[in-house]
Scaffold this motif. Sequence first.
Motif, PDB file in Angstrom:
ATOM      1  N   LEU A 178       0.951  -0.945  -0.460  1.00 56.04           N
ATOM      2  CA  LEU A 178      -0.209   0.278  -0.197  1.00 56.04           C
ATOM      3  C   LEU A 178       0.675   1.262   0.056  1.00 56.04           C
ATOM      4  O   LEU A 178       0.322   2.362  -0.602  1.00 56.04           O
ATOM      5  N   PHE A 179       1.086   1.756   0.791  1.00 57.38           N
ATOM      6  CA  PHE A 179       2.809   2.026   0.888  1.00 57.38           C
ATOM      7  C   PHE A 179       4.016   1.817   1.556  1.00 57.38           C
ATOM      8  O   PHE A 179       3.425   1.263   2.160  1.00 57.38           O
ATOM      9  N   GLN A 180       5.290   2.767   1.882  1.00 57.53           N
ATOM     10  CA  GLN A 180       6.611   3.119   2.177  1.00 57.53           C
ATOM     11  C   GLN A 180       6.083   4.274   2.211  1.00 57.53           C
ATOM     12  O   GLN A 180       6.374   5.055   2.406  1.00 57.53           O
ATOM     13  N   LEU A 181       7.239   3.400   3.821  1.00 51.15           N
ATOM     14  CA  LEU A 181       7.334   4.906   4.448  1.00 51.15           C
ATOM     15  C   LEU A 181       9.627   4.316   4.661  1.00 51.15           C
ATOM     16  O   LEU A 181      10.352   3.836   4.457  1.00 51.15           O
ATOM     17  N   GLY A 182      10.337   5.881   3.788  1.00 53.69           N
ATOM     18  CA  GLY A 182      11.554   5.716   3.582  1.00 53.69           C
ATOM     19  C   GLY A 182      12.462   5.821   5.156  1.00 53.69           C
ATOM     20  O   GLY A 182      11.867   5.661   6.379  1.00 53.69           O
ATOM     21  N   SER A 183      13.673   4.955   5.021  1.00 55.38           N
ATOM     22  CA  SER A 183      15.001   5.162   6.375  1.00 55.38           C
ATOM     23  C   SER A 183      14.358   6.828   7.236  1.00 55.38           C
ATOM     24  O   SER A 183      14.356   7.934   6.558  1.00 55.38           O
ATOM     25  N   PHE A 184      14.950   5.894   7.954  1.00 58.50           N
ATOM     26  CA  PHE A 184      14.396   6.979   8.958  1.00 58.50           C
ATOM     27  C   PHE A 184      14.787   7.039  10.360  1.00 58.50           C
ATOM     28  O   PHE A 184      15.391   5.671  10.895  1.00 58.50           O
ATOM     29  N   GLU A 185      15.114   8.241  11.211  1.00 56.52           N
ATOM     30  CA  GLU A 185      15.964   7.875  12.640  1.00 56.52           C
ATOM     31  C   GLU A 185      15.110   8.411  13.371  1.00 56.52           C
ATOM     32  O   GLU A 185      13.995   9.011  13.084  1.00 56.52           O
ATOM     33  N   PHE A 186      14.976   7.744  14.188  1.00 54.90           N
ATOM     34  CA  PHE A 186      13.656   7.172  15.202  1.00 54.90           C
ATOM     35  C   PHE A 186      14.442   6.971  16.848  1.00 54.90           C
ATOM     36  O   PHE A 186      15.484   6.004  17.317  1.00 54.90           O
TER      37      PHE A 186
ATOM     38  N   GLY B 127      17.476   8.125  17.739  1.00 59.93           N
ATOM     39  CA  GLY B 127      18.763   8.331  17.864  1.00 59.93           C
ATOM     40  C   GLY B 127      19.255   6.964  17.053  1.00 59.93           C
ATOM     41  O   GLY B 127      20.513   6.270  17.136  1.00 59.93           O
ATOM     42  N   PHE B 128      17.906   5.838  16.731  1.00 59.72           N
ATOM     43  CA  PHE B 128      18.299   4.327  16.414  1.00 59.72           C
ATOM     44  C   PHE B 128      18.157   4.809  14.560  1.00 59.72           C
ATOM     45  O   PHE B 128      17.165   5.559  13.807  1.00 59.72           O
ATOM     46  N   GLU B 129      18.742   4.524  14.109  1.00 54.68           N
ATOM     47  CA  GLU B 129      18.550   4.572  12.504  1.00 54.68           C
ATOM     48  C   GLU B 129      18.100   3.746  11.774  1.00 54.68           C
ATOM     49  O   GLU B 129      18.293   1.947  11.714  1.00 54.68           O
ATOM     50  N   MET B 130      16.842   3.191  11.199  1.00 54.97           N
ATOM     51  CA  MET B 130      15.682   2.442  11.218  1.00 54.97           C
ATOM     52  C   MET B 130      15.517   2.691  10.002  1.00 54.97           C
ATOM     53  O   MET B 130      15.172   3.213   8.511  1.00 54.97           O
ATOM     54  N   SER B 131      15.539   1.070   8.830  1.00 55.93           N
ATOM     55  CA  SER B 131      15.330   0.725   7.486  1.00 55.93           C
ATOM     56  C   SER B 131      13.829   1.776   6.963  1.00 55.93           C
ATOM     57  O   SER B 131      12.897   1.742   7.458  1.00 55.93           O
ATOM     58  N   ALA B 132      13.998   1.049   5.506  1.00 52.50           N
ATOM     59  CA  ALA B 132      12.530   1.585   5.000  1.00 52.50           C
ATOM     60  C   ALA B 132      11.202   0.326   5.491  1.00 52.50           C
ATOM     61  O   ALA B 132      11.926  -0.599   5.932  1.00 52.50           O
ATOM     62  N   ILE B 133      10.235   0.882   5.827  1.00 53.16           N
ATOM     63  CA  ILE B 133       9.296  -0.025   6.791  1.00 53.16           C
ATOM     64  C   ILE B 133       8.509  -0.039   5.391  1.00 53.16           C
ATOM     65  O   ILE B 133       7.720   1.332   4.577  1.00 53.16           O
ATOM     66  N   SER B 134       7.280  -0.989   4.800  1.00 54.20           N
ATOM     67  CA  SER B 134       6.927  -1.143   3.703  1.00 54.20           C
ATOM     68  C   SER B 134       5.264  -1.961   4.946  1.00 54.20           C
ATOM     69  O   SER B 134       5.499  -2.588   5.472  1.00 54.20           O
ATOM     70  N   PHE B 135       4.230  -1.326   4.361  1.00 53.04           N
ATOM     71  CA  PHE B 135       2.652  -2.003   4.519  1.00 53.04           C
ATOM     72  C   PHE B 135       1.922  -2.392   3.727  1.00 53.04           C
ATOM     73  O   PHE B 135       1.739  -2.047   2.412  1.00 53.04           O
ATOM     74  N   PHE B 136       2.130  -4.084   4.191  1.00 51.04           N
ATOM     75  CA  PHE B 136       1.284  -4.598   2.823  1.00 51.04           C
ATOM     76  C   PHE B 136      -0.377  -4.537   2.861  1.00 51.04           C
ATOM     77  O   PHE B 136      -1.149  -4.716   3.560  1.00 51.04           O
ATOM     78  N   SER B 137      -1.182  -5.271   2.313  1.00 47.03           N
ATOM     79  CA  SER B 137      -2.192  -4.565   1.840  1.00 47.03           C
ATOM     80  C   SER B 137      -2.962  -5.310   2.770  1.00 47.03           C
ATOM     81  O   SER B 137      -3.608  -5.843   3.758  1.00 47.03           O
ATOM     82  N   TYR B 138      -2.172  -6.974   2.540  1.00 43.58           N
ATOM     83  CA  TYR B 138      -2.909  -8.196   3.350  1.00 43.58           C
ATOM     84  C   TYR B 138      -2.772  -7.908   5.340  1.00 43.58           C
ATOM     85  O   TYR B 138      -3.332  -8.012   5.734  1.00 43.58           O
TER      86      TYR B 138
END
Length: 70
Positions: free
Chosen positions: A5-13, A15-26
């Motif tokens: 459905l949508f993806q979030l790019g890598s971000f910092e949360f 102080g930790f570097e988070m990789s890209a997160i994908s939200f799958f429709s199912y």
Amino acid sequence: MYPILFQLGSFEFLGFEMSAISFFSYGVFAALGFLIAIIWFVNRAQKHHLHLEFISDHFFSLLFWSLLGA
């Protein structure tokens, strides 16, 4: 239907570097369906004067067994 459905790019949360997160429709629709089922069950339980403590006590076990059964 789109599998992602949508993806979030890598971000910092915090102080930790988070990789890209994908939200799958199912996954989104499974969570939405379970939320709607819980709301419907609470409304039915209130209408029939049942104890709502059962839902709050066994929420995660209901979630586990419903996903396992699906």
